[in-house]
Design an enzyme around this catalytic site. Structure first.
Site, PDB file in Angstrom:
ATOM      1  N   GLY B 127      58.124 -45.563  -0.155  1.00  0.00           N
ATOM      2  CA  GLY B 127      57.328 -46.731   0.229  1.00  0.00           C
ATOM      3  C   GLY B 127      57.646 -47.178   1.645  1.00  0.00           C
ATOM      4  O   GLY B 127      58.326 -48.182   1.848  1.00  0.00           O
ATOM      5  N   GLU B 244      64.658 -33.734   6.491  1.00  0.00           N
ATOM      6  CA  GLU B 244      63.960 -32.618   5.879  1.00  0.00           C
ATOM      7  C   GLU B 244      63.889 -31.437   6.857  1.00  0.00           C
ATOM      8  O   GLU B 244      63.099 -30.519   6.677  1.00  0.00           O
ATOM      9  CB  GLU B 244      62.552 -33.038   5.442  1.00  0.00           C
ATOM     10  CG  GLU B 244      62.041 -32.227   4.252  1.00  0.00           C
ATOM     11  CD  GLU B 244      60.582 -32.508   3.917  1.00  0.00           C
ATOM     12  OE1 GLU B 244      60.012 -33.459   4.466  1.00  0.00           O
ATOM     13  OE2 GLU B 244      60.025 -31.747   3.113  1.00  0.00           O
ATOM     14  N   ASN B 375      51.767 -35.432  14.579  1.00  0.00           N
ATOM     15  CA  ASN B 375      52.088 -34.498  15.664  1.00  0.00           C
ATOM     16  C   ASN B 375      52.068 -35.176  17.031  1.00  0.00           C
ATOM     17  O   ASN B 375      52.806 -34.774  17.928  1.00  0.00           O
ATOM     18  CB  ASN B 375      51.136 -33.302  15.623  1.00  0.00           C
ATOM     19  CG  ASN B 375      51.540 -32.313  14.542  1.00  0.00           C
ATOM     20  OD1 ASN B 375      52.418 -32.616  13.719  1.00  0.00           O
ATOM     21  ND2 ASN B 375      50.944 -31.141  14.537  1.00  0.00           N
TER      22      ASN B 375
HETATM   23  C1  LIG Z   1      48.511 -37.151   2.288  1.00  0.00           C
HETATM   24  C2  LIG Z   1      49.437 -38.179   2.852  1.00  0.00           C
HETATM   25  C3  LIG Z   1      50.605 -38.492   2.187  1.00  0.00           C
HETATM   26  C4  LIG Z   1      51.446 -39.481   2.665  1.00  0.00           C
HETATM   27  N1  LIG Z   1      52.550 -39.819   1.942  1.00  0.00           N
HETATM   28  C5  LIG Z   1      53.301 -40.870   2.318  1.00  0.00           C
HETATM   29  C6  LIG Z   1      54.363 -41.365   1.498  1.00  0.00           C
HETATM   30  O1  LIG Z   1      54.640 -40.801   0.438  1.00  0.00           O
HETATM   31  N2  LIG Z   1      55.046 -42.447   1.887  1.00  0.00           N
HETATM   32  C7  LIG Z   1      54.766 -43.091   3.062  1.00  0.00           C
HETATM   33  O2  LIG Z   1      55.436 -44.061   3.378  1.00  0.00           O
HETATM   34  N3  LIG Z   1      53.771 -42.665   3.876  1.00  0.00           N
HETATM   35  C8  LIG Z   1      53.017 -41.587   3.524  1.00  0.00           C
HETATM   36  N4  LIG Z   1      51.972 -41.165   4.320  1.00  0.00           N
HETATM   37  C9  LIG Z   1      51.619 -41.959   5.487  1.00  0.00           C
HETATM   38  C10 LIG Z   1      51.818 -41.269   6.815  1.00  0.00           C
HETATM   39  O3  LIG Z   1      53.145 -41.200   7.158  1.00  0.00           O
HETATM   40  C11 LIG Z   1      50.940 -42.022   7.837  1.00  0.00           C
HETATM   41  O4  LIG Z   1      49.615 -41.690   7.561  1.00  0.00           O
HETATM   42  C12 LIG Z   1      51.285 -41.680   9.249  1.00  0.00           C
HETATM   43  O5  LIG Z   1      52.497 -42.279   9.598  1.00  0.00           O
HETATM   44  C13 LIG Z   1      50.208 -42.114  10.243  1.00  0.00           C
HETATM   45  O6  LIG Z   1      49.898 -43.459  10.088  1.00  0.00           O
HETATM   46  P1  LIG Z   1      48.395 -43.952   9.965  1.00  0.00           P
HETATM   47  O7  LIG Z   1      47.743 -43.149   8.932  1.00  0.00           O
HETATM   48  O8  LIG Z   1      48.400 -45.402   9.810  1.00  0.00           O
HETATM   49  O9  LIG Z   1      47.733 -43.547  11.339  1.00  0.00           O
HETATM   50  P2  LIG Z   1      47.872 -44.349  12.727  1.00  0.00           P
HETATM   51  O10 LIG Z   1      49.278 -44.649  12.976  1.00  0.00           O
HETATM   52  O11 LIG Z   1      46.892 -45.435  12.750  1.00  0.00           O
HETATM   53  O12 LIG Z   1      47.447 -43.204  13.735  1.00  0.00           O
HETATM   54  C14 LIG Z   1      46.104 -42.855  14.006  1.00  0.00           C
HETATM   55  C15 LIG Z   1      46.126 -41.788  15.072  1.00  0.00           C
HETATM   56  O13 LIG Z   1      46.672 -42.321  16.263  1.00  0.00           O
HETATM   57  C16 LIG Z   1      47.748 -41.520  16.701  1.00  0.00           C
HETATM   58  N5  LIG Z   1      48.741 -42.340  17.378  1.00  0.00           N
HETATM   59  C17 LIG Z   1      49.331 -43.464  16.912  1.00  0.00           C
HETATM   60  N6  LIG Z   1      50.197 -43.932  17.809  1.00  0.00           N
HETATM   61  C18 LIG Z   1      50.159 -43.109  18.874  1.00  0.00           C
HETATM   62  C19 LIG Z   1      50.816 -43.060  20.133  1.00  0.00           C
HETATM   63  N7  LIG Z   1      51.711 -43.963  20.463  1.00  0.00           N
HETATM   64  N8  LIG Z   1      50.522 -42.057  20.977  1.00  0.00           N
HETATM   65  C20 LIG Z   1      49.611 -41.128  20.645  1.00  0.00           C
HETATM   66  N9  LIG Z   1      48.953 -41.114  19.467  1.00  0.00           N
HETATM   67  C21 LIG Z   1      49.225 -42.101  18.596  1.00  0.00           C
HETATM   68  C22 LIG Z   1      48.287 -40.882  15.460  1.00  0.00           C
HETATM   69  O14 LIG Z   1      49.018 -39.727  15.744  1.00  0.00           O
HETATM   70  C23 LIG Z   1      47.009 -40.596  14.709  1.00  0.00           C
HETATM   71  O15 LIG Z   1      46.420 -39.421  15.188  1.00  0.00           O
HETATM   72  C24 LIG Z   1      51.133 -40.159   3.863  1.00  0.00           C
HETATM   73  C25 LIG Z   1      49.960 -39.814   4.554  1.00  0.00           C
HETATM   74  C26 LIG Z   1      49.122 -38.844   4.069  1.00  0.00           C
HETATM   75  C27 LIG Z   1      47.868 -38.514   4.828  1.00  0.00           C
END
Ligand SMILES: Cc1cc2nc3c(=O)[nH]c(=O)nc-3n(C[C@H](O)[C@H](O)[C@H](O)COP(=O)(O)OP(=O)(O)OC[C@H]3O[C@@H](n4cnc5c(N)ncnc54)[C@H](O)[C@@H]3O)c2cc1C
Ligand SMILES: Cc1cc2nc3c(=O)[nH]c(=O)nc-3n(C[C@H](O)[C@H](O)[C@H](O)COP(=O)(O)OP(=O)(O)OC[C@H]3O[C@@H](n4cnc5c(N)ncnc54)[C@H](O)[C@@H]3O)c2cc1C
Lengths: 372, 389
Positions: B127, B244, B375
């Site tokens: 979480g 990991e 990434n």
């Molecule tokens: C299938 C799946 C399973 C997951 N499982 C878990 C889980 O079990 N527990 C958990 O806690 N989380 C989980 N996650 C969450 C995951 O870690 C987040 O989706 C991730 O951290 C990205 O956050 P966001 O989706 O809010 O995208 P955002 O942070 O809103 O990002 C949107 C886009 O902007 C880019 N971006 C953001 N900031 C910058 C920057 N400073 N410079 C350049 N680009 C940027 C990102 O790379 C992305 O391409 C999961 C996600 C998925 C899709």
């Protein structure tokens, strides 16, 4: 007509509407289809003497791009572009009266059943057989991935009447009733929310009046219709891409992380710019394919649609994947629009041959710049 | 530097392979081939089989059940599991919360949780992410207020993988809203059965149910479930996010997919002969293999450097994450390209075997460049920590 279409889609094809259309049988909206008929969309590619509007491939392009923008579910491509393209080229006066008229008024859905399992890359390979049986033709075989096969009121089916399995000559087109006995239709969902069917035909008997075009001469017609369909698919993909790109740009402006809109990060700005470049390159090639389709030079048309499909395939992959990436987590959810556009692009990329396939076709042609 | 396995490592690989052959059921294997989604019962059963052998948590310290292997042996082990393919271990348990408890937990927590993690008696979920705290994780808002021996937790987590199966969730929560955002975060272990927790499914684009929203409404968590010190949670989270690393590249996943690509292409006709016989296609496979080989060697270099520096995370592990995810995605796309027109079908049993899941898998696998630090975030780490930009 373009304006009416745009208004209709704006009014009746919001994403929530689409979700409803998809969920209820037949998986698209008959109401929308009736409105398509009303604004003349279904008459577009037919000739005026058969009640059509004499539309050109460029007109089809404009329509397909709009339909792509809303990832519409209706069988426009299969009934109007593919089957319509065949009817326009090969149907008899009686068939225009009995079939085309009903297609145009929206009361008849027609699907083309040509491809068979395992024939990718060999378009003239037809294993389905039609043999003479007294005055009738007896047809047996199978067809694969017939778009909207479950909604079709009529199937146009290709069958071999002479020659070896891969010969271009010896393929004949027939109109058959999908509800006839001895036709087994297995339908399934596609990843874009549309449906398709695998069809088994066992010793189905049809009279000569079911022939569309001349005996043994179907491949020429299939091929011309396929080129036209390819150009239409390219235009549809451009619609999907431009909408997805716009959605992504809007999201970059709106989503905040680290206290600023993520669009402030140059790493993402450049990628949005790359997507835009890919979109415009694709748009150019879709236009090129549509324009070339209006000429009579078969080789030039074949090259134009293949080269367009290569560009479309590449742009679609880039734009689809990048959009999902920039949406982050919500990009991979069903609930949100963007993922559905990505899936649609993936399917359009594979439909009627992916980029690698069309590159392969181009390598055996005279080259794009030696034609002039 | 050794860029090839030595005799001991090769013998070890044989031993692992033999064990997998003897113990992995066909059903588990097919389950992995079809989707690569975690199938609850398979994950639990396989973890227990490994644990019985003493391989359940090989990367942990020996006193808590570790196998005492070198990083290279660990990566050989992981790769063999992926190649089989065997059910993936539940990383939230064995790679994330386990190591955090080992490093920062109390003796009571260690005794209580670690053996149950190693044997998959508890299913853990993570979480961390919230709707407005994704890449900017430190801005998370779920808060925990201390009251008479309990933390009272309120807020929302999202994207919580496999929360629907979870017995426990480890959470980052805000315990001090008045300080710099990284300084006011704590690491809590929360029993999913506690009143006030609601799990809502999120459907992913492939139609699967993998992620969830988790809501906390006045959830009472005993203070003894705090890991380490209050307001030090961010440090533990950073430790966890790099934990990991032996598994980041998931080389085995990509290798196994390439293997299947050859298999599928051999039975897919294109222009009248098997696709695998076409030079254009073989060039594509070869190009991916070159990239994968380069990554394999890079991983060996990172791991052997790590073996010498006693396990401190190397920012170069971001290379493994970026390139590893790209190759997993490229190989999943290659399979789609082989299917060609059949890729359109959604029906899960459209074909007799795993090939009906190829397109869904490609869609699903877009996640690997998004989660666990996207990434873009990884590249920023490379630019800042390695290149000094
Ligand atoms: C299938 C799946 C399973 C997951 N499982 C878990 C889980 O079990 N527990 C958990 O806690 N989380 C989980 N996650 C969450 C995951 O870690 C987040 O989706 C991730 O951290 C990205 O956050 P966001 O989706 O809010 O995208 P955002 O942070 O809103 O990002 C949107 C886009 O902007 C880019 N971006 C953001 N900031 C910058 C920057 N400073 N410079 C350049 N680009 C940027 C990102 O790379 C992305 O391409 C999961 C996600 C998925 C899709
Ligand atoms: C062969 C040649 C011929 C030229 N002819 C002419 C000429 O006829 N007249 C003339 O006026 N100039 C000319 N130029 C100069 C040219 O316009 C400059 O080289 C150019 O503007 C880049 O400036 P710079 O070399 O100082 O590089 P810098 O501006 O220092 O840039 C270095 C790198 O940083 C990148 N960069 C810079 N700012 C940003 C930013 N905000 N975001 C992202 N990346 C950034 C650049 O793209 C580049 O990759 C010529 C240059 C070359 C190489």
């Amino acid at each position: 007509m373009q304006d009416s279409l745009v208004r209709l889609l704006q009014r009746s094809y919001a994403f929530d509407h689409r979700r409803k259309y998809e969920a209820a049988a037949p998986g698209w909206s008959r109401e929308i289809w009736a409105q398509f008929a009303e604004i003349g969309l279904l008459a577009l590619p037919f000739t005026s003497e058969n009640g059509g509007l004499d539309g050109t491939p460029v007109d089809t392009m404009i329509v397909m791009e709009q339909l792509g923008r809303y990832i519409t579910l209706e069988p426009y491509l299969s009934t109007i572009v593919m089957a319509g393209g065949i009817l326009r080229r090969a149907a008899s006066t009686e068939q225009h009266e009995s079939i085309s008229t009903k297609v145009i008024d929206g009361s008849l859905i027609v699907s083309l059943a040509h491809a068979e399992r395992g024939t990718f890359g060999s378009p003239s390979r037809v294993g389905t057989q039609a043999v003479r049986s007294g005055d009738l033709w007896q047809i047996s075989g199978h067809k694969s991935c017939v778009l909207h096969g479950d909604s079709a009121d009529l199937l146009i089916i290709s069958a071999r009447t002479s020659g070896a399995p891969s010969d271009a000559k010896g393929i004949t087109l027939f109109a058959i009733d999908p509800r006839a006995t001895n036709i087994d239709i297995q339908s399934y969902a596609l990843h874009d929310g549309k449906s398709a069917s695998d069809i088994q035909i066992k010793e189905v008997l049809v009279p000569d009046s079911a022939l569309i075009g001349c005996v043994d001469d179907g491949f020429r017609i299939l091929q011309s219709a396929e080129y036209e369909t390819l150009a239409a698919v390219c235009a549809e993909a451009v619609g999907v891409m431009s909408e997805l790109h716009q959605m992504t740009v809007d999201y970059l402006k709106q989503r905040k992380q680290f206290g600023v809109p993520i669009g402030n990060f140059q790493a993402l700005q450049h990628r949005a710019a790359d997507m835009y470049i890919a979109l415009e390159q694709a748009r150019s090639m879709a236009m090129y394919a549509a324009m070339m389709s209006q000429t009579d030079d078969k080789i030039a048309i074949a090259q134009a649609v293949s080269s367009a499909k290569v560009q479309i395939g590449r742009s679609a992959k880039l734009i689809g994947e990048e959009a999902v990436q920039m949406f982050g987590g919500i990009g991979v959810t069903m609930e949100f629009k963007a993922g559905h556009y990505f899936k649609k692009l993936t399917l359009l990329e594979q439909f009627l041959g992916h980029a690698d396939h069309h590159l392969e076709l181009l390598t055996s042609g005279p080259g794009l710049f030696e034609l002039e | 530097m050794e860029l090839q396995f030595n005799a001991d490592e090769i013998a070890f690989r044989e031993e692992v392979r033999a064990f997998i052959t003897d113990n992995l059921t066909e059903e588990m294997k097919q389950g992995m081939l079809r989707g690569g989604y975690l199938i609850r019962d398979h994950v639990i059963e396989w973890q227990r089989i490994l644990n019985k052998k003493g391989w359940g948590v090989p990367h942990w310290p020996v006193e808590w059940g570790g196998a005492g292997w070198s990083p290279i042996k660990q990566s050989i082990f992981t790769e063999e599991l992926q190649l089989a393919p065997a059910p993936r271990p539940l990383s939230f348990s064995v790679y994330m919360v386990g190591p955090v408890i080992i490093e920062f937990g109390s003796e009571v927590q260690k005794k209580r949780f670690l053996p149950r993690i190693a044997n998959s008696d508890d299913w853990w979920c993570q979480g961390f992410s919230e709707p407005d705290a994704g890449s900017d994780l430190a801005s998370l808002k779920t808060n925990a207020r201390r009251e008479e021996g309990y933390y009272i937790v309120n807020g929302q987590k999202t994207w919580t993988s496999y929360a629907q199966y979870a017995d426990w969730i480890f959470c980052l929560v805000r315990t001090d809203p008045t300080v710099k955002k990284q300084m006011g975060i704590s690491f809590l272990l929360i029993d999913m059965k506690t009143p006030g927790i609601i799990v809502r499914p999120i459907q992913t684009i492939d139609g699967g149910h993998e992620v969830n929203e988790v809501f906390f409404d006045n959830v009472k968590v005993p203070v003894e479930n705090l890991v380490g010190e209050e307001n030090k949670g961010w440090d533990y989270a950073k430790f966890l996010l790099s934990a990991e690393r032996v598994n980041l590249a998931r080389l085995g996943v990509s290798k196994e997919r390439l293997q299947r690509a050859r298999e599928l292409a051999a039975r897919t006709p294109y222009q009248g002969r098997p696709l695998l016989e076409h030079a254009g296609f073989r060039t594509k496979i070869a190009a991916l293999e070159v990239e994968l080989k380069a990554l394999e060697i890079t991983q060996l270099r990172v791991l052997s450097a790590e073996g010498q520096s006693h396990g401190a995370p190397d920012p170069a592990s971001s290379i493994l994450k970026v390139k590893g995810s790209e190759l997993q995605q490229a190989t999943s796309n290659l399979l789609v390209q082989i299917l060609g027109p059949d890729a359109l079908r959604r029906q899960e049993d459209a074909f007799d075997d795993w090939s009906s899941m190829i397109t869904a898998n490609y869609f699903n696998w877009r996640k690997v460049s998004i989660f666990g630090g996207s990434n873009e975030i990884q590249k920023t780490i490379i630019a800042k920590s390695i290149l000094g930009l």
